[in-house]
Write a protein that holds these residues in place. Structure first.
Motif, short mmCIF file in Angstrom:
data_model
loop_
_atom_site.label_atom_id
_atom_site.label_comp_id
_atom_site.label_asym_id
_atom_site.label_seq_id
_atom_site.Cartn_x
_atom_site.Cartn_y
_atom_site.Cartn_z
N TYR A 76 0.84 -1.19 0.00
CA TYR A 76 0.00 0.00 0.00
C TYR A 76 0.88 1.24 0.00
N LEU A 78 1.75 4.74 1.39
CA LEU A 78 1.59 5.54 2.61
C LEU A 78 1.56 7.01 2.19
N ASP A 79 0.38 7.39 1.70
CA ASP A 79 0.23 8.62 0.93
C ASP A 79 0.39 9.91 1.72
N PRO A 105 7.26 4.97 7.75
CA PRO A 105 6.48 5.31 6.55
C PRO A 105 7.15 6.40 5.71
N GLY A 112 4.18 0.57 1.92
CA GLY A 112 4.05 -0.24 3.13
C GLY A 112 3.68 -1.66 2.73
N1 SAM Z 1 3.68 -2.40 7.88
C1 SAM Z 1 4.23 -1.43 6.96
C2 SAM Z 1 5.68 -1.76 6.65
O1 SAM Z 1 6.37 -2.29 7.52
O2 SAM Z 1 6.10 -1.53 5.51
C3 SAM Z 1 4.08 0.01 7.46
C4 SAM Z 1 4.79 0.28 8.76
S1 SAM Z 1 4.74 2.01 9.19
C5 SAM Z 1 5.84 1.99 10.59
C6 SAM Z 1 3.16 2.16 9.94
C7 SAM Z 1 2.94 3.59 10.38
O3 SAM Z 1 2.80 4.41 9.22
C8 SAM Z 1 1.66 3.79 11.16
O4 SAM Z 1 1.85 3.55 12.53
C9 SAM Z 1 1.34 5.26 10.87
O5 SAM Z 1 2.05 6.10 11.78
C10 SAM Z 1 1.93 5.49 9.49
N2 SAM Z 1 0.91 5.49 8.43
C11 SAM Z 1 -0.10 4.62 8.27
N3 SAM Z 1 -0.81 4.90 7.16
C12 SAM Z 1 -0.22 5.97 6.60
C13 SAM Z 1 -0.49 6.73 5.42
N4 SAM Z 1 -1.51 6.45 4.60
N5 SAM Z 1 0.34 7.78 5.15
C14 SAM Z 1 1.36 8.09 5.97
N6 SAM Z 1 1.66 7.41 7.10
C15 SAM Z 1 0.88 6.36 7.41
#
Ligand code: SAM
Length: 160
Positions: A76, A78-79, A105, A112
């Motif tokens: 996905y 992380l826009d 992110p 992600g």
């Molecule tokens: N599980 C994925 C990975 O490991 O590639 C993403 C991990 S990243 C640490 C998850 C965090 O990204 C969330 O806790 C939130 O703070 C942030 N996040 C989630 N959705 C987002 C979005 N659409 N745009 C920006 N940040 C986002």
């Protein structure tokens, strides 16, 4: 997002040329109960809430056979991330590590990934547990979990 106002002590960023267009297309959207970053877990949990992965109509036929997998991998976009940090200070204490040594992110191409449990499919919607993204996050791809997947294509000669 390239505003420098949210740079933490010790962080550095790249001032780069506009990216080349890779012609990425979003194939759906992810609906979660997480409305703010503070609501989101850092990584999804197996016992997390059921989230809905909506695959856009034209791509619905591409879901054929997905029900056979208990675990699937989602990619996905992380826009709402900035994309220019080279080093980051996750603890806001001035100690930094490189972006590629983190699962933050904040990255040049904010993809992600999550292995999620497929609870059930309802037409073009997948109900899954194990997500960590904001409501409305664009969906880039869906793959069967690599451990459960047996290649369908014939073996390649000389390659195991
Ligand atoms: N599980 C994925 C990975 O490991 O590639 C993403 C991990 S990243 C640490 C998850 C965090 O990204 C969330 O806790 C939130 O703070 C942030 N996040 C989630 N959705 C987002 C979005 N659409 N745009 C920006 N940040 C986002």
């Amino acid at each position: 997002m390239t505003d420098d106002s949210d740079i933490r002590p010790g962080e550095t960023c790249l001032h780069h040329a506009p990216p080349e267009d890779a012609w990425l297309q979003f194939i759906g959207v992810i609906h979660t109960p997480f409305l703010t970053r503070a609501d989101c877990p850092r990584q999804g949990r197996a016992n997390g809430p059921v989230c809905e992965v909506e695959v856009f109509g034209p791509w619905a036929p591409a879901l054929e056979g997905i029900d056979a997998f208990e675990t699937i991998e989602l990619l996905y976009w992380l826009d709402r991330s900035r994309r220019d940090l080279l080093t980051q200070s996750p603890k806001s204490d001035g100690r930094t590590v490189g972006t590629f040594a983190l699962r933050s992110p904040v990255r040049p191409n904010p993809i992600g990934t999550a292995r999620v449990r497929l609870e059930r499919r309802e037409g073009n919607r997948l109900l899954v547990r194990g997500l960590d993204c904001l409501d409305g996050t664009p969906l880039v791809d869906i793959k069967p979990d690599r451990c459960a997947f047996t290649p369908q294509a014939p073996d390649k000669p000389g390659v195991s």
